[in-house]
Write an enzyme that holds these catalytic residues in place. Structure first.
Site, PDB file in Angstrom:
ATOM      1  N   TRP A 342       1.152  -1.540  -0.133  1.00  0.00           N
ATOM      2  CA  TRP A 342       0.307  -0.020  -0.318  1.00  0.00           C
ATOM      3  C   TRP A 342       0.568   1.121  -0.013  1.00  0.00           C
ATOM      4  O   TRP A 342       0.705   2.224   0.742  1.00  0.00           O
ATOM      5  CB  TRP A 342      -1.134  -0.430   0.985  1.00  0.00           C
ATOM      6  CG  TRP A 342      -2.180  -1.518   1.250  1.00  0.00           C
ATOM      7  CD1 TRP A 342      -2.386  -1.450  -0.065  1.00  0.00           C
ATOM      8  CD2 TRP A 342      -1.626  -2.182   1.865  1.00  0.00           C
ATOM      9  NE1 TRP A 342      -3.469  -2.484   0.290  1.00  0.00           N
ATOM     10  CE2 TRP A 342      -2.245  -3.401   1.720  1.00  0.00           C
ATOM     11  CE3 TRP A 342      -1.229  -2.851   3.028  1.00  0.00           C
ATOM     12  CZ2 TRP A 342      -3.005  -4.747   2.407  1.00  0.00           C
ATOM     13  CZ3 TRP A 342      -0.957  -4.185   3.592  1.00  0.00           C
ATOM     14  CH2 TRP A 342      -1.660  -4.952   3.376  1.00  0.00           C
ATOM     15  N   GLU A 474       5.313 -15.918  15.937  1.00  0.00           N
ATOM     16  CA  GLU A 474       4.897 -16.974  15.093  1.00  0.00           C
ATOM     17  C   GLU A 474       4.998 -16.613  13.360  1.00  0.00           C
ATOM     18  O   GLU A 474       5.464 -15.077  13.453  1.00  0.00           O
ATOM     19  CB  GLU A 474       4.284 -18.064  14.907  1.00  0.00           C
ATOM     20  CG  GLU A 474       2.431 -16.520  15.309  1.00  0.00           C
ATOM     21  CD  GLU A 474       2.163 -16.167  14.210  1.00  0.00           C
ATOM     22  OE1 GLU A 474       1.415 -16.627  13.738  1.00  0.00           O
ATOM     23  OE2 GLU A 474       2.673 -14.739  14.641  1.00  0.00           O
ATOM     24  N   GLU A 477       4.329 -12.973  12.675  1.00  0.00           N
ATOM     25  CA  GLU A 477       5.278 -11.858  13.222  1.00  0.00           C
ATOM     26  C   GLU A 477       4.107 -10.837  14.205  1.00  0.00           C
ATOM     27  O   GLU A 477       4.076  -9.448  14.223  1.00  0.00           O
ATOM     28  CB  GLU A 477       5.333 -10.739  12.451  1.00  0.00           C
ATOM     29  CG  GLU A 477       6.391 -11.780  11.291  1.00  0.00           C
ATOM     30  CD  GLU A 477       6.887 -10.727   9.943  1.00  0.00           C
ATOM     31  OE1 GLU A 477       8.264 -10.501  10.254  1.00  0.00           O
ATOM     32  OE2 GLU A 477       6.768 -10.039   9.131  1.00  0.00           O
TER      33      GLU A 477
END
Length: 877
Positions: A342, A474, A477
């Site tokens: 974005w 994990e 993040e």
């Protein structure tokens, strides 16, 4: 409007048009933003000293990176097209476009843009000069429908973003030694220079070039800003220390011509002089020869790849070449993507975007290139991981608590969450899968790569033992705890590290690694598989058990303090709240699922038909799966998946860009991951074909696989609404980023696994140990199938060891665990020297690691014939 106000001020001051010479007004300009992340094309020269990495958006050059793949240098280079009468000005990147490669095995591009209603077309060939830091566009501007070039005005608009920042850039009109001028810009020790083979337009004795501050005095505002007259009125010589843009009006030559061809060169250097030298040398050289050299480099690279037995298609080669484009030429590092998700709404504060190194992502696509036959890149990446990225000292109390540490939180042997290509970490989290994956990459390449790195690999494995299996984050993040996907990587990584240790004569380290790996593998279900969930029959893997460690010494201290439940309890889990980031809210951890459990199979830690895996599969499909109508792809019940429920990482439902919260959409990588899993589950490559066909349909028109695609609007469990705004079609890319390196790598892995009829990158050091694959015996070996009937108590594991290296040579931490899926029958297999008399014996290992041997007078004996042997033993305690 500002333009009107400026014109009035000049008039009242009696200064006339000449007063526009000098410094532009409006410093420092509007806040800088990066370019759109959905790319039409990417490229770099594979050979030669050139350090320019380019991207395109809707047929125009967008973000350019120099002098490293993580350092942005430009945002936008496009044409503005107006008519001679000032009736319109078209911004090129807003027009219809078409992009294709000039050669199927090269990353040079042909882009065509145009506006039929306004009777013009632009065609461009885009590549870099392999010998210089210069981007080249060979352009043809065509007047259509009987018009002539004299009916148009053609402007070249450029937005520098030097040294990875939009603020603090300075732009100026720079005189050339041989006459003429260039548009030059600089920031710190980075500079650019823009030249054209066409002369710049001259009016009233002044060249029509201008430097301005974005949104206030730049060329776009001059032509198209509020109240603008669609004519170029400003010709500022400089715009210093701000968010700047540059524009030049091109002299098209014979006004009666139907078309005009010319070249545009964007050079870079450590100073404006160096950038101008690079641009002039490229422009004055043989551009046809430069393109041939550029293409020849890519064609040679593609020719060196495996054609996967003739099954490699255009998407395969594009994926490999795209991944190669992401590699920094100086360091060997590879970034997750050339852009910022974005990006059109992201500015300097988001310095890293995806043009950073993530060890996990790097493993995924370096591993894919290894599958594609590019061993050189994989070896260079492995060297980078262990000799540049891996940390070498302890500093800081914990993640994001590292006062006095110049490089932030660090631990000897640790890989940072992500980093610049220099190795300097960006964020400071620790993801335990990223500690294991570099080991797996080294292991797959064999002793020639991993043996010289053994001291560094040992540090990484020792760090896993000290910090795992709990993870600070994990693979998404966002959360700490016990994750199936993270556990899978750690277990496989330790198994590979043990294999490397034994190859280097360190059986003691190998025993430590396998002891931990076995314990974690035997407890994956107890730690992450719920039996009281809210979906289906309540039995499935969680995305994450958010528990802290139990703490204390020994194995028990590595376990989670809370749930899920264990089979001996058979009661409900202790409820735990999982704070789903990016606006997902606080949720019962049992209500949040993802596809990470499939990594247990991909990493060789569980069989594809493991009951817990199969139990989760239906839940995963029901909660997160969708069936997209993809023309040309075989029908599947589900062919695309969300990352997890309550995912907030995506555009808002109203279509606005992600800004700290939003709604996650479908990720193509999961289509590929599912295809690989189905190959493992069904035992043949044909099982993956429908998923490869679906994956192709999720790409951009140019073949780039994005991070996310739009879904069908739906309401996921617990009222989580996911909407596709009007104007977007399900299955097409969102604005997050394309290409995503991870997704391009998965295309390669899936195609290669289909051709091989098996998962090509399955870590055999793990899957052979955990009875999850069959490893063909080497010459002089025979396969021994072991079936042993034995009763055990919960938490006990049956092992076999004996007088053979593959059986651990009587070391109870190197012995081979048996699989309990058919309990009380335990199964495993091992390749042993054929025809030799080998003594062996069974033992059980308790949860605390202590050992009890079977009760019998002496050792058992086997002698396997060359054709193999099946043992059926009864074990008594």
């Amino acid at each position: 409007m500002i333009k009107q106000w400026m014109g009035l001020a000049l008039l009242l001051g009696g200064l006339g048009g000449a007063a526009q010479a000098g410094e532009a007004f409006g410093a420092p300009g509007l806040t800088a933003v990066r370019g759109p992340a959905a790319k039409s094309f990417v490229g770099v020269a594979t050979e030669g000293p050139s350090r320019v990495y380019f991207t395109g958006y809707r047929g125009v050059v967008s973000e350019v990176f120099y002098p490293a793949v993580d350092t942005q240098a430009a945002v936008d280079l496009q044409f503005l097209v107006g008519d001679a009468g000032g009736g319109f000005v078209d911004e090129e990147k807003r027009q219809d476009y078409r992009v294709q490669r000039l050669h199927p095995r090269s990353m040079s591009w042909q882009a065509q843009t145009g506006n039929p209603a306004h009777h013009w077309r632009i065609s461009k060939r885009i590549f870099t000069d392999p010998a210089r830091d210069a981007l080249i566009q060979r352009v043809t501007f065509s007047a259509l429908d009987g018009r002539r070039v004299g009916d148009f005005r053609l402007y070249l608009l450029f937005k520098p973003y030097l040294d990875n920042a939009g603020a603090g850039n300075s732009a100026a009109t720079l005189a050339r030694a041989g006459g003429g001028v260039a548009l030059a810009a600089s920031r710190n020790q980075r500079a650019s220079a823009l030249l054209s083979s066409l002369p710049w337009k001259t009016q009233n004795g002044r060249r029509m070039l201008s430097n301005g501050f974005v949104g206030l005095s730049d060329g776009w505002t001059d032509l198209l800003g509020g109240g603008a007259d669609k004519r170029m009125d400003w010709t500022f010589d400089s715009a210093g220390n701000g968010n700047v843009a540059q524009m030049g009006w091109l002299e098209l030559g014979d006004p009666r011509a139907a078309s005009v061809s010319f070249d545009v060169v964007l050079g870079f250097g450590a100073s404006q002089g160096q950038a101008l030298d690079a641009a002039e040398a490229a422009l004055g050289g043989d551009l046809g020869a430069a393109q041939r050299r550029y293409d020849a480099g890519w064609q040679a690279y593609a020719a060196g790849l495996s054609d996967q037995g003739g099954s490699a298609d255009d998407g395969y080669y594009l994926a490999a070449m795209t991944l190669k484009t992401m590699q920094d030429k100086a360091s060997g590092a590879m970034v997750a993507g050339l852009g910022t998700p974005w990006g059109a709404s992201q500015g300097d504060a988001n310095a890293g975007g995806y043009h950073l190194v993530w060890p996990r992502d790097l493993f995924k696509f370096a591993n894919a290139l290894l599958t594609a036959g590019d061993r050189a890149t994989a070896a260079r990446v492995t060297d980078y991981l262990f000799n540049t990225l891996q940390q070498r000292r302890d500093c800081g109390a914990a993640e994001y608590d590292a006062a006095g540490c110049p490089d932030g939180f660090s631990r000897n042997g640790r890989f940072p969450q992500n980093a610049w290509v220099s190795g300097a970490q960006y964020w400071q989290g620790t993801q335990m899968d990223e500690q294991a994956m570099p080991i797996l990459l080294a292991w797959r390449q064999g002793p020639v790569v991993y043996s010289p790195l053994w001291p560094r690999i040992k540090l990484a494995a020792d760090y896993i033992l000290s910090a795992g299996p709990w993870t600070y984050q994990e693979r998404w993040e966002e959360n700490s705890g016990y994750s199936p996907s993270t556990l899978a990587a750690q277990i496989a990584g330790l198994a590979a590290a043990a294999d490397i240790a034994r190859a280097n004569g360190d059986d003691a380290s190998a025993a430590r690694y396998l002891s931990a790996a076995d314990y974690w593998q035997q407890n994956v279900d107890a730690w992450t598989f719920t039996r009281s969930g809210g979906f289906g029959d309540g039995r499935y893997y969680l995305r994450l058990n958010p528990s802290a460690r139990a703490g204390g010494a020994g194995r028990a201290g590595q376990a989670p303090a809370l749930g899920p439940d264990t089979p001996q309890a058979l009661g409900p889990d202790t409820p735990q709240a999982l704070e789903v980031k990016n606006g997902g809210g606080s949720r019962d951890a049992r209500r949040v699922v993802d596809g990470g459990f499939l990594e247990l199979v991909r990493m060789g830690v569980k069989r594809a038909d493991d009951p817990a895996v199969l139990a989760t599969l239906g839940i995963y499909d029901a909660v997160l799966g969708q069936r997209l109508d993809l023309p040309g792809a075989p029908a599947l019940p589900v062919n695309a998946w969300f990352r997890y429920n309550f995912d907030g990482y995506g555009e808002r439902n109203d279509g606005g860009d992600f800004a700290g919260s939003g709604v996650g959409r479908l990720w193509p990588i999961f289509t590929a991951e599912r295809g690989v899993y189905e190959i493992a589950r069904q035992g043949g490559g044909a099982a993956g074909q429908p998923y490869l066909a679906a994956l192709k349909q999720l790409a951009t028109p140019e073949g780039m696989l994005p991070e996310q695609v739009w879904p069908h609007s739906a309401v996921l469990p617990d009222g989580w609404a996911v909407e596709t705004p009007a104007g977007n079609r399900a299955g097409t890319p969102t604005r997050s980023i394309a290409p995503l390196s991870w997704a391009m790598g998965e295309y390669i892995s899936l195609l290669a696994s289909i051709r091989a009829g098996r998962v090509v990158d399955l870590p055999k050091a793990a899957c052979a140990r955990y009875y999850a694959c069959r490893v063909e015996p080497k010459a002089g070996e025979a396969t021994v199938e072991i079936q042993a009937a034995a009763d055990t108590s919960w938490g006990q594991q049956l092992y076999v060891t004996g007088a053979a290296r593959a059986l651990g040579n009587w070391n109870t931490d190197l012995g081979l665990p048996a699989d309990a899926a058919a309990y009380p029958l335990w199964k495993t297999r091992v390749n042993l020297p054929a025809g030799q008399r080998i003594e062996y014996k069974y033992y059980r290992k308790n949860a605390d690691g202590s050992v009890s041997w079977e009760q019998r007078a002496g050792n058992r004996v086997l002698q396997a014939p060359a054709g193999g042997l099946t043992l059926s033993d009864q074990v008594n305690w």
